[in-house]
Design an enzyme around this catalytic site. Structure first.
Site, PDB file in Angstrom:
ATOM      1  N   TYR A   1      41.802  40.091  34.369  1.00  0.00           N
ATOM      2  CA  TYR A   1      42.838  39.311  33.678  1.00  0.00           C
ATOM      3  C   TYR A   1      43.047  37.943  34.341  1.00  0.00           C
ATOM      4  CZ  TYR A   1      44.170  43.589  31.144  1.00  0.00           C
ATOM      5  OH  TYR A   1      44.169  44.713  30.354  1.00  0.00           O
TER       6      TYR A   1
ATOM      7  N   LYS B   1      35.321  52.658  37.991  1.00  0.00           N
ATOM      8  CA  LYS B   1      34.126  52.897  37.169  1.00  0.00           C
ATOM      9  C   LYS B   1      32.924  52.633  38.081  1.00  0.00           C
ATOM     10  CE  LYS B   1      32.191  53.754  33.171  1.00  0.00           C
ATOM     11  NZ  LYS B   1      32.146  55.109  32.661  1.00  0.00           N
TER      12      LYS B   1
ATOM     13  N   ASP C   1      36.973  56.774  32.498  1.00  0.00           N
ATOM     14  CA  ASP C   1      36.832  57.501  31.225  1.00  0.00           C
ATOM     15  C   ASP C   1      37.291  58.951  31.396  1.00  0.00           C
ATOM     16  OD1 ASP C   1      34.679  57.497  32.952  1.00  0.00           O
ATOM     17  OD2 ASP C   1      33.136  57.652  31.416  1.00  0.00           O
TER      18      ASP C   1
ATOM     19  N   ASP D   1      46.559  49.001  33.042  1.00  0.00           N
ATOM     20  CA  ASP D   1      47.217  48.575  31.807  1.00  0.00           C
ATOM     21  C   ASP D   1      47.051  49.663  30.747  1.00  0.00           C
ATOM     22  OD1 ASP D   1      48.332  47.088  29.814  1.00  0.00           O
ATOM     23  OD2 ASP D   1      46.753  45.568  29.699  1.00  0.00           O
TER      24      ASP D   1
ATOM     25  N   ASP E   1      49.911  52.972  29.650  1.00  0.00           N
ATOM     26  CA  ASP E   1      50.402  53.131  28.276  1.00  0.00           C
ATOM     27  C   ASP E   1      50.090  54.531  27.757  1.00  0.00           C
ATOM     28  OD1 ASP E   1      51.540  50.681  28.075  1.00  0.00           O
ATOM     29  OD2 ASP E   1      50.466  50.076  26.267  1.00  0.00           O
TER      30      ASP E   1
END
Ligand code: NAD
Length: 357
Positions: free
Chosen positions: A143, A192, A224, A248, A252
């Site tokens: 980001y 990852k 994942d 992020d 959620d």
């Protein structure tokens, strides 16, 4: 007797309604435990644009920097949808995070036993409640990395770079281990590493930091798999630490598991200085000014402030216990209401929680 200065950024929409209840709860804690909380109201977001032309006036940032902690409601709303992008109310949040050096975002996902039916998962998966804390890196990674356009193999392409320094990983990992020490002493680091170099480095640095915390159990998980495990068997998690982008998305997902956005608090912390505490929900313009917003997320944000900024664990626990008690007594704001329960408004919910402290 201790005294704490709190910058109160009520903001827009339901922000002022829910922070008013959080303030009342803090005052009740002050009375019972002999602390003084001094609040200074400052403007940020849409109300600040209206009053000063800026979403984050300098005085606000200065006041927040000087305070022991910052309590925020929410910012934004349709009234300011057409202001230029770099002046939107939500930009105030980025300005505050940057100005206060807040790099760690702590988001608990908790299911209260009394609200188990609000969870969209099968009842047996979350029987007896759920209590996960996601520690998300907030100021680095993709980001904030280099970005742009260039000529690629197939012509014009856009790119964003994921990069993490040792320092950034170390400090967020330390945060995660420190909070795990105050909880169930288990950290799951999500990355990852089977694909990304930055993740392999992340894993290596987190493993190094873990050596300073031998009491804490560390495991690593690919993102994942973590996304899958959160709905398959969320109880296996205590603290999850992860990068900005993965955090992020996972935070959620975790908040959806709990079933109500009006219940979840969050904390943003830096190395030193004031932390910022806020509900995860927005300004909810659709229900603002109607005394129906759920103030619990704001009230639990105040509890996080007591725990993480002021090290007042007993007092934080008193708030959490009062929230649990009120829910067990059957009181509900409309967002969490179900048949047979007692419906109350924002103010009444705040008063009931104060009464139970
Ligand atoms: P939102 O979280 O404000 O609302 C989503 C839905 O949840 C709405 O139906 C709302 O009524 C409900 N809701 C939210 N909080 C609630 C509460 N405490 N009690 C009961 N119901 C609640 O998200 P949105 O509608 O996407 O955004 C509205 C505005 O808030 C936008 O301007 C957005 O940019 C801003 N926003 C601000 C923040 C922040 O200040 N941290 C975060 C997210 C969105």
């Amino acid at each position: 007797m201790s005294q704490f200065q709190i910058a109160l950024v009520s903001g827009d929409g339901i922000g002022p309604e829910v922070t008013e209840q959080a303030m009342a709860v803090l005052n009740k804690i002050g009375e019972q435990f002999q602390h003084t909380f001094l609040f200074q109201n400052v403007l940020a977001g849409g109300c600040a644009i209206d009053a000063t032309g800026k979403c984050l006036p300098e005085e606000t940032l200065e006041c927040c920097k000087k305070a022991d902690s910052v309590l925020l409601g929410a910012v934004g709303g349709p009234k300011w949808d057409n202001v230029p992008n770099n002046q939107r109310p939500e930009k105030a949040l980025l300005g505050l995070r940057e100005g206060l050096g807040l790099y760690a975002n702590l988001r608990p996902a908790t299911i209260h036993k009394a609200l188990a039916e609000a969870c969209p998962l099968k009842p047996e998966i979350t029987a007896d409640g759920l209590d996960i804390l996601i520690v998300r890196e907030l100021t680095g990674g993709i980001y904030f990395g280099e970005r742009g356009y260039r000529e690629g193999k197939y012509g014009k392409e856009a790119y964003d770079v994921e990069a993490y320094s040792e320092m950034e990983i170390k400090r967020i990992a330390k945060n995660a281990f420190e909070v795990a020490m105050q909880r169930n002493k288990k950290v799951t680091s999500v990355d990852k590493a089977n694909v990304l170099e930055s993740s392999r480095f992340w894993r290596k640095v987190v493993t190094e930091v873990a050596k300073q915390y031998p009491q804490v159990e560390l495991n690593h998980m690919y993102v994942d798999n973590a996304a899958m495990q959160l709905v398959r068997n969320p109880k296996q998690f205590d603290v999850i630490v992860t990068s900005n982008i993965f955090g992020d998305i996972l935070s959620d997902e975790a908040s959806m598991i709990t079933g109500s956005i009006g219940l979840l608090p969050s904390a943003s912390l830096g190395e030193t200085g004031a932390g910022m505490y806020e509900p995860i929900h927005g300004s909810a313009p659709d229900i603002a000014g109607k005394n129906i917003a759920n103030p619990i997320a704001a009230i639990l944000s105040a509890a996080m402030m007591l725990k993480y900024s002021f090290q007042l664990d007993k007092e934080a626990q008193a708030i959490e216990n009062a929230v649990t008690a009120v829910l067990e007594q059957g009181y509900r704001t409309p967002d969490i209401f179900s048949e047979g329960m007692k419906q109350v408004g924002t103010k009444e919910m705040g008063e009931l929680i104060c009464h139970n402290i």
